[in-house]
Design an enzyme around this catalytic site. Sequence first.
Site, PDB file in Angstrom:
ATOM      1  CB  SER A  61      -0.844   0.025   1.083  1.00  0.00           C
ATOM      2  OG  SER A  61      -0.362   0.261   2.469  1.00  0.00           O
ATOM      3  CE  LYS A  98      -2.977   2.179   5.079  1.00  0.00           C
ATOM      4  NZ  LYS A  98      -2.524   1.550   3.911  1.00  0.00           N
TER       5      LYS A  98
END
Length: 143
Positions: A61, A98
């Site tokens: 990701s 993230k």
Amino acid sequence: MPFDYLGRISHGGGSYPFFSFRVPAGFPSPAQDHLERDISLDELFNLRAPHTYIVRVTGDSMVQAGIFDGDLLLVDRSKEPRSGDIVIAALNSEPLVKRFSIEGQMTVLRSENPKYPPRYILESDELSIWGVVRFSVRSHNHG
């Protein structure tokens, strides 16, 4: 993108040769002529244990941020996250890597891969920031 916690970094690592030139991707330069001094990895990465720890990344990701499956991340727990930082976080007890973002009144955790949507933090969510990523380390041994 989850991760494996590998532990805190301790001071006192060895010193390694530090060369004062940048390595070209073309023809090599005689490196010994440019040996400047020895440097420790503690100094190079400005490590301040016990505030620094290492995690190993799993997943894809964050690939557009240059963070790939299997990479090691050096994380600083003492830094307050700012919008745009890459963080280690727990969202509703799920560990994540993230990009942290503040957009108006909203906190957002963004992936760096278009396959994954942003995670908007709602009032009912429990968010804990475990540190700001300072460096990533990748093994190029594909054996």
